[in-house]
Design a protein around this motif. Structure first.
Motif, PDB file in Angstrom:
ATOM      1  N   ARG A  31      36.959  40.395  33.278  1.00  8.48           N
ATOM      2  CA  ARG A  31      36.017  41.510  33.261  1.00  8.48           C
ATOM      3  C   ARG A  31      34.967  41.321  32.162  1.00  8.48           C
ATOM      4  O   ARG A  31      33.798  41.668  32.335  1.00  8.48           O
ATOM      5  CB  ARG A  31      36.764  42.836  33.062  1.00  8.48           C
TER       6      ARG A  31
ATOM      7  N   ARG B  32      46.950  37.629  37.831  1.00  8.14           N
ATOM      8  CA  ARG B  32      47.059  37.280  39.246  1.00  8.14           C
ATOM      9  C   ARG B  32      47.769  35.943  39.454  1.00  8.14           C
ATOM     10  O   ARG B  32      48.390  35.710  40.471  1.00  8.14           O
ATOM     11  CB  ARG B  32      45.660  37.147  39.881  1.00  8.14           C
ATOM     12  N   ASP B  33      47.623  35.057  38.471  1.00  8.50           N
ATOM     13  CA  ASP B  33      48.147  33.691  38.626  1.00  8.50           C
ATOM     14  C   ASP B  33      48.936  33.283  37.383  1.00  8.50           C
ATOM     15  O   ASP B  33      48.980  32.120  37.019  1.00  8.50           O
ATOM     16  CB  ASP B  33      46.989  32.700  38.835  1.00  8.50           C
TER      17      ASP B  33
ATOM     18  N   THR C 261      45.263  39.915  31.183  1.00 10.83           N
ATOM     19  CA  THR C 261      44.313  38.803  31.359  1.00 10.83           C
ATOM     20  C   THR C 261      43.095  39.191  32.189  1.00 10.83           C
ATOM     21  O   THR C 261      42.043  38.565  32.075  1.00 10.83           O
ATOM     22  CB  THR C 261      44.999  37.582  32.002  1.00 10.83           C
TER      23      THR C 261
ATOM     24  N   ARG D 175      40.588  32.851  47.748  1.00 10.80           N
ATOM     25  CA  ARG D 175      39.837  31.847  46.992  1.00 10.80           C
ATOM     26  C   ARG D 175      40.664  30.566  46.887  1.00 10.80           C
ATOM     27  O   ARG D 175      41.889  30.603  46.929  1.00 10.80           O
ATOM     28  CB  ARG D 175      39.457  32.382  45.617  1.00 10.80           C
TER      29      ARG D 175
ATOM     30  N   ARG E  35      38.067  43.099  47.543  1.00  4.74           N
ATOM     31  CA  ARG E  35      38.502  42.370  46.363  1.00  4.74           C
ATOM     32  C   ARG E  35      39.830  41.636  46.642  1.00  4.74           C
ATOM     33  O   ARG E  35      40.004  40.485  46.252  1.00  4.74           O
ATOM     34  CB  ARG E  35      38.660  43.356  45.201  1.00  4.74           C
TER      35      ARG E  35
ATOM     36  N   ASP F  80      40.299  37.764  46.264  1.00  2.53           N
ATOM     37  CA  ASP F  80      41.274  37.249  45.290  1.00  2.53           C
ATOM     38  C   ASP F  80      42.348  36.392  45.960  1.00  2.53           C
ATOM     39  O   ASP F  80      42.855  35.442  45.370  1.00  2.53           O
ATOM     40  CB  ASP F  80      41.962  38.397  44.538  1.00  2.53           C
TER      41      ASP F  80
ATOM     42  N   ARG G  48      37.567  29.747  35.704  1.00  3.20           N
ATOM     43  CA  ARG G  48      39.033  29.715  35.608  1.00  3.20           C
ATOM     44  C   ARG G  48      39.494  28.622  34.636  1.00  3.20           C
ATOM     45  O   ARG G  48      40.466  28.807  33.906  1.00  3.20           O
ATOM     46  CB  ARG G  48      39.678  29.508  36.982  1.00  3.20           C
TER      47      ARG G  48
HETATM   48  O1   DC Z   1      43.650  42.924  36.839  1.00  2.00           O
HETATM   49  P1   DC Z   1      42.187  43.280  36.914  1.00  2.00           P
HETATM   50  O2   DC Z   1      41.871  44.167  38.103  1.00  2.00           O
HETATM   51  O3   DC Z   1      41.662  43.857  35.643  1.00  2.00           O
HETATM   52  O4   DC Z   1      41.417  41.883  37.154  1.00  2.00           O
HETATM   53  C1   DC Z   1      40.017  41.800  37.314  1.00  2.00           C
HETATM   54  C2   DC Z   1      39.637  40.623  38.212  1.00  2.00           C
HETATM   55  O5   DC Z   1      39.991  39.397  37.564  1.00  2.00           O
HETATM   56  C3   DC Z   1      40.356  40.610  39.564  1.00  2.00           C
HETATM   57  O6   DC Z   1      39.415  40.750  40.617  1.00  2.00           O
HETATM   58  C4   DC Z   1      41.018  39.276  39.684  1.00  2.00           C
HETATM   59  C5   DC Z   1      40.666  38.533  38.447  1.00  2.00           C
HETATM   60  N1   DC Z   1      41.833  37.981  37.748  1.00  2.00           N
HETATM   61  C6   DC Z   1      42.224  36.710  38.076  1.00  2.00           C
HETATM   62  O7   DC Z   1      41.612  36.106  38.967  1.00  2.00           O
HETATM   63  N2   DC Z   1      43.234  36.119  37.403  1.00  2.00           N
HETATM   64  C7   DC Z   1      43.907  36.787  36.439  1.00  2.00           C
HETATM   65  N3   DC Z   1      44.913  36.177  35.795  1.00  2.00           N
HETATM   66  C8   DC Z   1      43.541  38.122  36.116  1.00  2.00           C
HETATM   67  C9   DC Z   1      42.500  38.699  36.806  1.00  2.00           C
END
Ligand code: DC
Length: 223
Positions: A39, A129-130, A34, A183, A176, A180, A104
């Motif tokens: 990105r 992440r979530d 995701t 927030r 970062r 992350d 989001r």
């Molecule tokens: O996993 P990644 O490093 O490719 O993710 C890129 C950015 O996207 C990272 O800074 C956090 C965000 N992200 C997010 O907030 N929620 C997700 N489900 C996936 C990534």
């Protein structure tokens, strides 16, 4: 294990992508990354000169992004040059845009749709992440990967062939991580029912075996 959804969350460099890919391969599941969608929003915004603080315009950009097993799509076309999505500039901008609730909200639906699509016939491993907390709170198995910051920076430097820039990578990662996890919308944190695995001193095979074991236990319980 048809239809099983496995959520894998964790910070950058925790081994998420490698673990998710290997688990999906072993189980014959789809793998959704995701982060590629965030990105792609960042890449589009940078290319088109969209102000990274302008939530409404970022939401518009986000509506042009979708996701499938192959990666992120822009206007329905796969971003084939995945290296474009991994530059330091895009990484930093992805973290910034991902803090925007407007972004989001749009990507939440994009991710759910992709997971629905990917898991209809086979199961899916969805990493982010979530995923366990917000995107797929009903996922049958939720894994949260953690690792010491120093080790995560080392892995990222190795992964991108930028060993000489370890200090800079460590600093960018720290920034970062903070962004992350602090927030307001969907911060990075484990779901209450997630299994947390510390990967600092575990190799990839060790982590993958543990996740497969948990998936097997679930199947045996008839999930
Ligand atoms: O996993 P990644 O490093 O490719 O993710 C890129 C950015 O996207 C990272 O800074 C956090 C965000 N992200 C997010 O907030 N929620 C997700 N489900 C996936 C990534």
């Amino acid at each position: 294990m048809e239809g099983l959804l496995i959520a894998i969350d964790g910070p950058a460099g925790s081994g998420k992508s490698s673990v998710a890919r290997a688990v999906a391969d072993k189980l014959g599941f789809a793998n959704l990354n995701t982060g590629a969608a965030y990105r792609a929003v960042a890449l589009l915004a940078l290319r088109e000169g969209v102000d990274l603080d302008d939530g409404a315009s970022l939401a518009e950009v986000s509506r042009r992004v979708s996701l499938d097993e192959r990666g992120a799509l822009v206007d329905g076309v796969l971003v084939r040059e995945s290296a474009l999505l991994r530059t330091p500039e895009v990484s930093a901008a992805a973290s910034t845009v991902s803090a925007r609730p407007e972004v989001r909200a749009v990507l939440l639906e994009v991710q759910r749709e992709a997971a629905r699509e990917a898991s209809t016939q086979r199961g899916a491993v969805v990493e982010g992440r979530d995923i366990g907390t917000v995107v797929l709170p009903d996922a049958e198995l939720k894994i949260f990967l953690s690792a010491a910051p120093e080790e995560r920076a080392r892995r990222r430097a190795h992964q991108t062939g930028r060993e000489a820039e370890l200090d800079r990578i460590r600093e960018a990662m720290r920034k970062r991580d903070r962004q992350d996890s602090e927030r307001e919308t969907s911060p990075l944190k484990p779901a209450p029912d997630a299994v947390t695995l510390d990967t600092t001193s575990l190799d990839l095979d060790g982590v993958v075996s543990r996740v497969l074991e948990l998936a097997r236990e679930l199947r045996e319980k008839g999930a």
